[in-house]
Structure formats: C-alpha cells, structure tokens
Motif scaffolding. Structure first.
Motif, PDB file in Angstrom:
ATOM      1  N   ASP A   1     -11.535  10.413   4.389  1.00 32.47           N
ATOM      2  CA  ASP A   1     -11.358   9.583   5.579  1.00 32.47           C
ATOM      3  C   ASP A   1      -9.908   9.130   5.600  1.00 32.47           C
ATOM      4  N   LEU A   2      -9.350   8.994   6.801  1.00 33.38           N
ATOM      5  CA  LEU A   2      -7.911   8.739   6.927  1.00 33.38           C
ATOM      6  C   LEU A   2      -7.616   8.232   8.329  1.00 33.38           C
ATOM      7  N   THR A   3      -6.365   7.834   8.567  1.00 34.73           N
ATOM      8  CA  THR A   3      -5.964   7.527   9.939  1.00 34.73           C
ATOM      9  C   THR A   3      -4.969   8.582  10.402  1.00 34.73           C
ATOM     10  N   VAL A   4      -5.109   8.957  11.671  1.00 35.30           N
ATOM     11  CA  VAL A   4      -4.247   9.976  12.272  1.00 35.30           C
ATOM     12  C   VAL A   4      -3.588   9.355  13.496  1.00 35.30           C
TER      13      VAL A   4
ATOM     14  N   SER B   1       9.850  17.338  16.931  1.00 32.42           N
ATOM     15  CA  SER B   1       8.681  17.963  17.535  1.00 32.42           C
ATOM     16  C   SER B   1       8.879  18.135  19.022  1.00 32.42           C
ATOM     17  N   ASN B   2       8.697  19.381  19.478  1.00 34.53           N
ATOM     18  CA  ASN B   2       8.717  19.589  20.920  1.00 34.53           C
ATOM     19  C   ASN B   2       7.302  19.882  21.413  1.00 34.53           C
ATOM     20  N   GLY B   3       6.327  19.646  20.514  1.00 39.50           N
ATOM     21  CA  GLY B   3       4.934  19.859  20.889  1.00 39.50           C
ATOM     22  C   GLY B   3       4.092  18.724  20.349  1.00 39.50           C
ATOM     23  N   ASP B   4       2.916  19.060  19.848  1.00 45.30           N
ATOM     24  CA  ASP B   4       2.040  18.023  19.317  1.00 45.30           C
ATOM     25  C   ASP B   4       2.400  17.728  17.867  1.00 45.30           C
ATOM     26  N   ALA B   5       2.417  16.446  17.523  1.00 42.90           N
ATOM     27  CA  ALA B   5       2.748  16.057  16.151  1.00 42.90           C
ATOM     28  C   ALA B   5       1.879  14.873  15.751  1.00 42.90           C
ATOM     29  N   TYR B   6       1.457  14.872  14.481  1.00 47.42           N
ATOM     30  CA  TYR B   6       0.531  13.848  13.999  1.00 47.42           C
ATOM     31  C   TYR B   6       1.022  13.298  12.675  1.00 47.42           C
ATOM     32  N   TYR B   7       0.818  11.992  12.493  1.00 44.00           N
ATOM     33  CA  TYR B   7       1.165  11.327  11.237  1.00 44.00           C
ATOM     34  C   TYR B   7      -0.141  10.942  10.552  1.00 44.00           C
ATOM     35  N   LEU B   8      -0.339  11.446   9.340  1.00 46.94           N
ATOM     36  CA  LEU B   8      -1.581  11.231   8.598  1.00 46.94           C
ATOM     37  C   LEU B   8      -1.329  10.231   7.478  1.00 46.94           C
ATOM     38  N   ALA B   9      -2.122   9.160   7.413  1.00 51.40           N
ATOM     39  CA  ALA B   9      -1.992   8.183   6.326  1.00 51.40           C
ATOM     40  C   ALA B   9      -3.300   8.165   5.548  1.00 51.40           C
TER      41      ALA B   9
ATOM     42  N   MET C   1       0.836  -1.197   0.000  1.00 47.59           N
ATOM     43  CA  MET C   1       0.000   0.000   0.000  1.00 47.59           C
ATOM     44  C   MET C   1       0.879   1.258   0.000  1.00 47.59           C
ATOM     45  N   SER C   2       2.056   1.142  -0.618  1.00 45.01           N
ATOM     46  CA  SER C   2       3.039   2.230  -0.561  1.00 45.01           C
ATOM     47  C   SER C   2       2.555   3.527  -1.179  1.00 45.01           C
ATOM     48  N   TYR C   3       1.547   3.439  -2.050  1.00 40.72           N
ATOM     49  CA  TYR C   3       1.103   4.655  -2.732  1.00 40.72           C
ATOM     50  C   TYR C   3       0.382   5.611  -1.781  1.00 40.72           C
ATOM     51  N   PHE C   4       0.104   5.166  -0.570  1.00 40.58           N
ATOM     52  CA  PHE C   4      -0.575   6.018   0.413  1.00 40.58           C
ATOM     53  C   PHE C   4       0.112   7.375   0.558  1.00 40.58           C
ATOM     54  N   GLY C   5      -0.702   8.401   0.788  1.00 40.92           N
ATOM     55  CA  GLY C   5      -0.170   9.719   1.154  1.00 40.92           C
ATOM     56  C   GLY C   5       0.262   9.665   2.605  1.00 40.92           C
ATOM     57  N   LYS C   6       1.459  10.192   2.899  1.00 41.74           N
ATOM     58  CA  LYS C   6       2.007  10.134   4.263  1.00 41.74           C
ATOM     59  C   LYS C   6       2.455  11.542   4.652  1.00 41.74           C
ATOM     60  N   PHE C   7       1.662  12.195   5.496  1.00 45.99           N
ATOM     61  CA  PHE C   7       1.918  13.597   5.846  1.00 45.99           C
ATOM     62  C   PHE C   7       2.167  13.734   7.352  1.00 45.99           C
TER      63      PHE C   7
ATOM     64  N   ALA D   1      -4.539  11.728  -2.398  1.00 43.16           N
ATOM     65  CA  ALA D   1      -3.571  12.443  -1.568  1.00 43.16           C
ATOM     66  C   ALA D   1      -3.535  13.933  -1.889  1.00 43.16           C
ATOM     67  N   GLU D   2      -3.556  14.277  -3.164  1.00 42.98           N
ATOM     68  CA  GLU D   2      -3.488  15.694  -3.564  1.00 42.98           C
ATOM     69  C   GLU D   2      -4.702  16.463  -3.039  1.00 42.98           C
ATOM     70  N   HIS D   3      -5.866  15.842  -3.130  1.00 44.43           N
ATOM     71  CA  HIS D   3      -7.105  16.454  -2.654  1.00 44.43           C
ATOM     72  C   HIS D   3      -7.030  16.693  -1.140  1.00 44.43           C
TER      73      HIS D   3
END
Length: 876
Positions: A618-621, A637-645, A571-577, A651-653
C-alpha cells in the motif's frame, strides 16, 4: 579412553596453563581422559560412497530443462519434489557429490511445530505432513520420522510468558501443547533436573527427522513423477543474457559434463550458495560458521524421551536412540571464512573451548550426563543470515534466478514448507503464503553486498537465536548504515532509533540524555572490548517484557500531543520513486487498485496486488504536472508522471514488484529512485495549520489546499513538495524536502511551533495513532495473502470503473462468492498489552488470531486487528 562430559568441563575450568589442558589439540601428550577424536554422525545410514565419488554424473544430462535446481540437500530435494508434484516434470536437480553431502547429512534433524510466527507454524506443519504421511503414501518408504515429542524449558517468567503465547497460537492451528509445572515435567522426563525451572511447554507431536531417509525418499517420489536427479555433477557456470530492454535473464547452466539450457535456476547450495550467486552476478548475503553437537554414549532411561530445547542455557538435547545429541548456539561461533569446494561429507575438529558452555548447560539440565562418555563430535559447516531467516525468491539482479538457501540450521524442518512455496513461486510468479519475511527483497540492495553488515548481523542473530523474542527489540549490529539529514539533530534531542531496511528511523524520544547507537561490540566475543555505559542498549533492555514498558507514558504523551496539539514525525526513510515515460499512464492503471488518474495535484492512497488479488503493497501515488525537471522535487515530463511514496522498510520489495510488472507487461516507462535525495517530515495535529501557515508561502485553508492534494511551495525560502495527508488521522501535511534544505526547514517548523507546544514524535506513536484510526500496516494486518476486500480496503479499488488492473478478476470473483475471512477490530477492557498472534475464540472455538495489536492512548484501550474465518468454512 573416553572423556566424561563432567571431567571435560572441570578440565577446561581448571586449565590455568592452556598448553597442559587435555582439550588443547596442539599437544602430543596423551591423557587417559582425552576427549574423543571420533568425528561421525549418529546415523546408521549416510549416502557417502565408500570409494569416493565416481568419475562422472549418475545420469546423462538433458539438453534443456524448465527448471534446474542446484544442490541436493534438504531444500533442493524438497523443491524438486514439490515442483514435480505441482505438475512441472521437465526439471533437473544437480548435486556435485551425493545427496545431503554439504550440511544436510550431519544435521540434528529436529522439528518443532511452534514458533512465534503464524507463517512459520504453517510451513513447519507442511514439512511434518510431507515426511510423516505424504511420502510414505506415495512411495511406501519410511522417511525415518520419529515422533518423540518436544519440550521447551522456561527458567524465568518472561520465557514462560513467551511459551503461553506460543500455546495460544498453537490452538488456532490445532497443535496440541501443554504448559507443565516442574513436577509434571519431572514425571514426563525423570532424568531432568527441575529445581531451577519455572515450567515447560510440552508438544507431544514434535519429533526428529532423518536426513538420508528424507532426501532419498523425496528424490524417489520426484523421479517417479518425471523429475531427473543427477549426482556427481558440479555446476561451473551460469549463463545470463540481457534482452533489448536491459533485463537480465537466466539462459543456461554449465557443468564439466555439458550445458543445460534453462530459463530458471534455483540456488539451493547452502554454505556454497554465495559462490553460485557470483556466477550469475547475484548477491547472496549469507555467511558460513562452524555449528556443532556431540553424541553421548548410552544413557539408561533416556529412550522415548522428548527432544529438549533449553533456551535460557542455549542448548538442545536431541534423542538419539538410547543416547543424546547435545548442541546449541554460543556467543562466539567460529566463522568459516575460506569456504572449500572439496568438503563433501566432511567435518571440522570441534573446538572444545567454544563448545564447553553447552556441556555445562546440558549437565545442569540432565545431571546424569556428567558421568556419561562422549561417543563422537559433529562439527560441520552451516549457513547463517543477517536476521536468522532464510533467503528465498527471485533475485533482484537476474530474472529466473531463485534462492532457496541460508537456512540457519533449520533447513530440515522448514524444508517441506519452503520447498512447496518455492515451487509455487517458480510456477506462478509468487508464493502462496506471505513469504516476505524470507524474501531476499526484504533487504535493501545497498546491504546485501556489504560484508561487514552480513558478518555482524549474522553473528548477532546466531548468538541471540535462543533469546526470547520481544516485540520491540532492535539489533545492535551494523547500525547507522543509512542516516537521513535529521539524524544528528534528533539524536541530540533524545531520539531512540529503530532500524528498518538499513535506515535509522525515530522510535520514540527519551526525556533524559541522548542515547546514540554505537559500533557493534560482538557482545564481548573474540576479545573485542564491550561497550560500556551504553544508554541505547539499557533502554532496549527495559522493554524485555511482555508487560507495558517503563516508558509507556512517554509514548502516551507523544500520541496525545498529536491528537490535541501538534507533533513532527521524521519519515525520511520512505521510498520515493518517480514513474514516467510513454506508457506511464497505462502502467499506473494496471499497477494500482485505485484510480490515480485524477487531475495533476491529486494524491491517492492505493494498493498494488499480485495476480491472486493479494496486497503486495500500500502506498500513496501523486499525479504530477507536466514540465521541466526540477530534481529531486520533480522529474522532467512531457506526459504522465507519478510520485510514489512508500513505507521505507518495504521499499526494495515495492521497487522490485513494480519493475517486474513493468517487464512482464512490456510497459515502456522509467522507474527512478530518489529516496536518498529527499528527507520528509510530517506535521500532524489540530494545530498543524497554524504552525505551517507561518512557514509555507501558500494558503492552507480547506478550499485552497484540500485533503489528498499536493503542490510545490516555499518553506522558509526553500522549495518543498507539501502533501495534505495523514497516517495518524489528524489534520496535517507532509513536507518532502531536498536533502540540503532539510535542516533549515525543520528548524523553521520547530521555531514556528514553539508557542503551540510542538514536539518531536516517532514511529511507536505512529503505530498507536494509526491503529486507533483503523489504518493498515503492510506486512502486519495487510499481507500478500490478504485481499483488499478481506482487509476492509475495498474503497481503494476502482471496481466501479471499467479500468482493468492486476488482480481485478480475483477481486470480482471474491465479491461475487462472498468473503471466507475478513478483518475485525477488537478492544479489551483489561489494562494488559497484546502484541499480535493471540488466538481469537468465538463460543470457545478458535476462529483466527490477531495480526497486529497496540495500545490506543486516546481511547485508553488495547486494540487488536485479526482476520476471522467461519469454522465451517462458509462465508463470514
């Protein structure tokens, strides 16, 4: 003298020595039956000025405007009309010549009500409403609409199956249509040859639009509401300013006759749209081609006949009074590479060698044409795009720069529906309908400036415009644009790839030899050598059916291996932000419907909504630990940080949705994209723990690694982020892996899994497995016009908390008022496939249609999901 259509065909066929062919324009010899040199459109009235364009603009330019629409064709006129109708009156339309001068004036103006898309059916219905009813009521003027009906021809079973599907969708929208036998078709259209027909689809209320009449009436109605329409006023520049946060915004429009300050520009410049985009630094991925039809002399008995689309011959026959216009889509269209600015009300010479295939198809369908003369040829410029769908919405590069172009010769019939959506988009920030299929953000930013991709894809879409739309078709043009680290290994193992967003993602695994995707061969056009022994193309061709494909059992074994054993999905094509920065927590609270501020190490499935409560994604955070950077696995990160998949095809949208919300809310945070830096494999099935326990250096028990959590661990000596999640409803983990570690980790997993019978699996299996578990697919059974409550996703919404989020007010109101529509799952006992768009009836009354369907191999039934509504409009 006049060439008959028949003699023209014979001459091309007999022209052994090209210089002697009468159709070869270069020779000066005169032949008695030389094709007509007359180039003129079949309309009594065009808006061209006889004495050429007058010196200056037809009205003085205002100093400022709320919106400036550029281009006075179908789209520009429809957009300004709808803006004015929605109450925005300080709006200006600029046309550099006269209205319709670019492409609209020579269009055939056909309107068909049925297309294989629910949104398109709605858009077409609105256009038809505007031109056949609204405009006349508002202005007292007739737009030139003629309701002569439409007839789709089927020469084989697949085509008739497609028409039956269209008829089913039509019932949902109250569009009258009938499947006719060859004999019934002959009664309706006596001049037609029906010997080679399977049947036809007759839609009595289709018809024909008049370009000049439509555009003048639209601009009159818009002007009456306060809009300003200025002709003879070219645009020479667009001013863009950059604000303190680095955001680019439209500032003004420059013309030789003055500058108009405006925060919003709409690019409706058609073939010329790319040049307008360049002025503002916006990429407009469309290409210009010659698109042609010929107008015949009078044909006895043709009056009042319906328009005909013979898809298999790739031609259309449009009624033109007592004559016909004949045109179509060839596999070798002529590109217009040097787009000229001085081309108002102009036509090209017709290339008969290219056009002749349409004449043959037309004569076969209406044999009387063989003895009919050609009165004139109409060959003009038209813009085409990579997927034969328009380009609409706000450009990712510049805020306030909207697109309304690239209409692939459907600008008249889609104009009303799209003009309305574009107006809504400009005023409210989003369209009312699900316009993702037309949104410029459906294309990844790495593709929109790639000329090879634009050219190849647009060519293939043009050539296939009249092909049957099969559910599992894939493009052959411009493939392998984005490949993940597993691509080669999976190809060798028989992977049949799908293309999404430029990525190659695994579709299913063929048991025979590898089936790599080759370079595009333009289907042999332009003297390009055709690909031979093309296994991938053969496998695609085997799915050109509305029945189960021959490899139905292969997909079945992939699904059941996952349900009973273990399977690996790339599933490597996933957007990873990553979302980080001082306001990251505030932003996450506002963006996401779910409460993602559980403790670090948690992963949450959530939606993102628009202001109307519709699901934009819809996504996972995943909430990350604080700490030093360990890219690509963790940002500093010295504060809040989130990984979005996020699903890779959208992904562009998603990226633009998040960025836009951050800008509009003034949140100070960074969104960074690491999609290309990491691969991702998902190991799913009851045996996944046994396999991974050998590969990962961490305890995978329920207590130590619960569902919906994640941690950075070692896999075969490589650092990866492991997440316990499932898109298929089984025990399983995703491994998010830095690019260079992908293959060693994959090989370790496959080695550990060998004794458990581990297999590779693809997205065809994911589609089936996920529908069995009732998981949503964004843009199928979850769209921007669906709320999470309607979609059965209320559990993703933190409505029990007091935390505000975008769209929350709408959801609360909807909860209070009760749902007017909701999603329902259907299964059928018959062993037949469904694909979505099938009508849903309750007691004989249509109450909705399927949005998504697939075969569930574990329960051994076809499953469908659709939204149903109460016919009386009440609560469901």
């Amino acid at each position: 003298a006049m060439a008959f259509l028949g003699s023209a065909v014979r001459r091309v066929v007999l022209a052994v020595r090209p210089p002697l062919s009468p159709l070869c324009r270069t020779t000066a010899r005169s032949y008695s039956s030389e094709p007509t040199k007359e180039k003129s459109v079949p309309y009594e009235k065009t808006l061209k000025q006889e004495n050429g364009a007058s010196s200056g603009p037809t009205k003085p330019l205002p100093r400022s405007a709320d919106v400036v629409v550029i281009g006075g064709g179908s789209l520009g006129c429809q957009t300004i009309y709808h803006l004015a109708k929605m109450g925005m009156t300080n709006v200006v339309l600029l046309e550099r010549d006269r209205l319709t001068a670019g492409t609209t004036w020579h269009t055939a103006g056909l309107l068909w009500q049925l297309r294989p898309s629910d949104v398109e059916v709605e858009l077409l219905a609105h256009t038809r409403n505007v031109i056949s009813k609204d405009l006349e009521e508002e202005t007292g003027l007739h737009t030139g609409w003629i309701q002569n009906g439409g007839l789709f021809i089927a020469s084989n079973k697949q085509r008739l199956d497609e028409y039956k599907r269209l008829m089913s969708l039509g019932k949902v929208y109250g569009i009258e249509s009938h499947v006719l036998s060859p004999a019934e078709t002959k009664d309706l259209y006596p001049l037609m040859n029906v010997d080679d027909l399977y049947g036809t689809l007759y839609v009595p209320k289709d018809g024909t639009m008049d370009p000049a009449g439509t555009c003048t009436t639209l601009t009159r109605a818009a002007s009456a509401r306060g809009a300003t329409v200025i002709e003879n006023c070219p645009v020479t520049g667009i001013q863009v300013r950059t604000d303190d946060l680095g955001m680019k915004k439209v500032k003004a429009v420059e013309t030789p006759h003055g500058t108009i300050e405006t925060p919003c520009v709409v690019n409706c410049a058609g073939v010329w749209a790319a040049k307008l985009g360049e002025m503002a630094g916006v990429k407009v991925p469309l290409i210009a081609m010659h698109h042609a039809y010929v107008v015949t002399e009078r044909i006895e008995g043709i009056q009042n006949m319906p328009n005909v689309r013979d898809h298999d011959a790739s031609v259309y026959l449009r009624l033109q009074g007592d004559a016909l216009s004949v045109g179509g889509y060839e596999h070798n269209p002529i590109f217009w590479d040097e787009v000229s600015d001085k081309f108002a009300f102009s036509l090209f010479d017709l290339d008969w060698d290219v056009f002749m295939q349409h004449i043959e198809g037309a004569i076969n369908r209406v044999p009387d044409l063989e003895q009919t003369g050609i009165k004139s040829t109409v060959c003009g410029p038209e813009s085409f795009t990579a997927d034969h769908k328009p380009l609409m919405g706000e450009a990712p590069e510049v805020r306030g720069f909207f697109l309304g172009c690239g209409f692939n010769s459907a600008g008249m019939m889609l104009g009303g529906g799209c003009g309305r959506e574009l107006a809504h988009w400009i005023i409210h920030g989003r369209p009312e309908k699900d316009m993702y299929g037309y949104d410029i953000r459906r294309f990844h930013n790495s593709l929109t400036g790639n000329q090879r991709w634009i050219r190849e894809r647009s060519h293939e879409s043009y050539a296939k415009n009249y092909s049957v739309v099969f559910p599992f078709d894939e493009p052959l043009a411009s493939r392998n644009m984005r490949k993940d680290p597993f691509h080669q290994v999976l190809t060798e193992q028989g992977c049949v790839f799908q293309e999404r967003h430029g990525w190659e993602r695994p579709g299913w695994f063929n048991k025979g030899e590898p089936a790599p995707v080759k370079d595009y061969d333009y289907y042999g056009a332009y003297d390009i050598k055709k690909n031979v022994n093309y296994k991938y193309n053969e496998l695609l061709g085997k799915e050109y059916t509305f029945d189960f494909p021959p490899h139905h059992d292969v997909i079945k074994s992939e699904c059941l291996s996952c349900r009973h054993g273990v399977a690996v999905f790339d599933m490597s094509y996933f957007g990873k932000f990553y979302l980080i920065g001082p306001d990251a927590k505030k932003a996450a609270d506002w963006l996401f419907t779910a409460d993602v501020n559980k403790k670090p190490g948690s992963t949450v499935y959530t939606c993102m909504l628009n202001k109307r409560g519709g699901a934009e994604a819809d996504l996972t955070v995943s909430r990350l630990e604080r700490g030093a950077a360990n890219l690509p696995l963790a940002p500093e990160s010295n504060g809040d940080a989130y990984y979005l998949a996020i699903g890779g095809g959208v992904a562009e949208h998603n990226w633009n949705h998040i960025r836009t919300v951050l800008q509009d809310q003034g949140f100070h945070c960074q969104l960074t994209d690491h999609s290309e830096d990491m691969g991702m494999i998902s190991i799913q099935g009851p045996k996944s723990r046994e396999v991974l326990q050998e590969v990962l250096d961490t305890d995978l028990s329920n207590e130590a690694f619960p569902f919906s959590t994640h941690k950075v661990v070692n896999a075969a000596g490589h650092q990866v982020r492991a997440m316990r999640l499932s898109f298929v409803g089984e025990l399983g983990w995703e491994l998010h892996i830095p690019k260079d570690s992908c293959l060693p980790v994959y090989h370790a997993v496959m080695a550990a899994g060998a004794k458990h019978g581990i297999i590779n699996s693809g997205y065809r299996a994911i589609d089936s497995l996920s529908i069995e578990k009732g998981y949503r697919h964004w843009h199928a059974d979850l769209r921007p016009d669906d709320t999470p409550l309607e979609a059965g996703l209320a559990f993703t919404c933190k409505l029990k908390s007091s935390i505000p989020f975008q769209g929350r007010d709408r959801l609360e109101k909807q909860k209070e008022d009760g749902l007017r529509r909701r999603i329902v799952c259907f299964t059928i006992d018959e062993k037949v496939p469904m694909f979505g768009l099938e009508a849903i009836f309750r007691n004989g009354v249509p109450v909705g249609h399927l949005r998504r369907s697939d075969y569930g191999f574990f329960i051994d039934k076809t499953i469908g999901y659709g939204y149903i509504r109460n016919p009386d409009g009440g609560v469901v």
